[in-house]
Write a protein that holds these residues in place. Sequence first.
Motif, mmCIF file in Angstrom:
data_model
loop_
_atom_site.group_PDB
_atom_site.id
_atom_site.type_symbol
_atom_site.label_atom_id
_atom_site.label_comp_id
_atom_site.label_asym_id
_atom_site.label_seq_id
_atom_site.Cartn_x
_atom_site.Cartn_y
_atom_site.Cartn_z
ATOM 1 N N GLN A 103 0.838 -1.200 0.000
ATOM 2 C CA GLN A 103 0.000 0.000 0.000
ATOM 3 C C GLN A 103 0.870 1.245 0.000
ATOM 4 O OE1 GLN A 103 -2.610 -0.175 3.342
ATOM 5 N NE2 GLN A 103 -1.000 -0.057 4.846
ATOM 6 N N PRO A 132 2.155 7.604 2.542
ATOM 7 C CA PRO A 132 2.751 8.920 2.298
ATOM 8 C C PRO A 132 3.976 9.217 3.163
ATOM 9 C CG PRO A 132 0.374 9.096 2.379
ATOM 10 C CD PRO A 132 0.715 7.704 2.788
ATOM 11 N N ASP A 148 -2.870 6.713 -11.395
ATOM 12 C CA ASP A 148 -3.551 6.525 -10.115
ATOM 13 C C ASP A 148 -2.595 6.718 -8.938
ATOM 14 O OD1 ASP A 148 -5.909 5.992 -11.511
ATOM 15 O OD2 ASP A 148 -5.576 3.820 -11.483
ATOM 16 N N LEU A 149 -1.412 6.131 -9.040
ATOM 17 C CA LEU A 149 -0.411 6.290 -7.978
ATOM 18 C C LEU A 149 0.027 7.751 -7.874
ATOM 19 C CD1 LEU A 149 1.322 4.832 -5.854
ATOM 20 C CD2 LEU A 149 3.079 4.586 -7.624
ATOM 21 N N GLN A 195 -2.390 9.924 -5.974
ATOM 22 C CA GLN A 195 -2.250 9.827 -4.515
ATOM 23 C C GLN A 195 -1.111 10.713 -4.025
ATOM 24 O OE1 GLN A 195 -2.570 5.858 -2.621
ATOM 25 N NE2 GLN A 195 -2.820 5.107 -4.724
ATOM 26 N N ARG A 252 -2.124 14.355 -4.141
ATOM 27 C CA ARG A 252 -3.080 14.674 -3.066
ATOM 28 C C ARG A 252 -2.416 14.787 -1.696
ATOM 29 N NH1 ARG A 252 -6.448 11.331 -6.463
ATOM 30 N NH2 ARG A 252 -8.010 12.710 -7.389
ATOM 31 N N HIS A 253 -1.299 14.084 -1.517
ATOM 32 C CA HIS A 253 -0.581 14.125 -0.232
ATOM 33 C C HIS A 253 0.559 15.141 -0.237
ATOM 34 C CE1 HIS A 253 -2.627 10.903 1.902
ATOM 35 N NE2 HIS A 253 -2.651 10.237 0.757
#
Length: 193
Positions: free
Chosen positions: A104, A107, A127-128, A131, A134-135
Motif C-alpha cells: 500500500q 505517504p 492513479d499512484l 495519490q 493529493r498528499h
Amino acid sequence: MGKLIYATNTSLDGYLEDESGSFDWSVPDEEVHAFWNEHERRIGTSLYGRRMYETMRVWEDDDWLTTEPAVVREYAEVWRDADKIVYSSTLAGVSTARTRIERQFEPETVRRLKEMSSSDLSIGGADLAAQAFRHGLVDECVLLLCPVLVGGGKPALPRGVRLDLELLDHRRFGNGVIYVHHAIRPASFPSTA
C-alpha cells in the motif's frame, strides 16, 4: 534530499491513454527518446503502480532490443540502473532486478524516502501519481504534450487537485511534441475542487 518528479507523455487534451487503453500515439521518435534517456538518468528510484510496472518491465528483456536503435537500447540500461518500488495489493511477485513490492501507498514512507535519497525519484502511473499529488509529495511535473487529441481516456493529471505551478523549462521537439517542466510552488497545498 531527492525530489519526487511526475513525468509522462500526454495528449494535448490531457490523457495518457485513450478510451481503449492505447497510448501508441505517444511512442517517441529518436529525439524525444534521447530526452527521456537524459531525464531518467537523474532518477535513482522509480515508484510505479502495478499497471505501469507491467508496461515498463519490457525494458528488462534484451531479446527485442537487439534490432532497436542505440537510443532505445540506452534507455533499457538507464531503466535497469534505477531502483523500482511497485505499489500493488495483488501482484504476486516481480520479474525485474532492483525491484520490490509495497502493498500500500504510505505517504510518510515516501516522504522519508525522499529525505534519505541522494538522487531524484520518479512516480509513474496516473492513479499512484494522483495519490502522491493529493498528499503534497510531488515536487515537479514533466509533461510531454503530444500533438494529438484522443477525446477521452485516462487523465494524465489528477482530478480535484488544485496546485500552483512555476514553469522551470520548456522546449519544442521536431515532431511537434512540447516539453513543459513545472515545479509545485511551495505555498501550494493540495485541495479538492
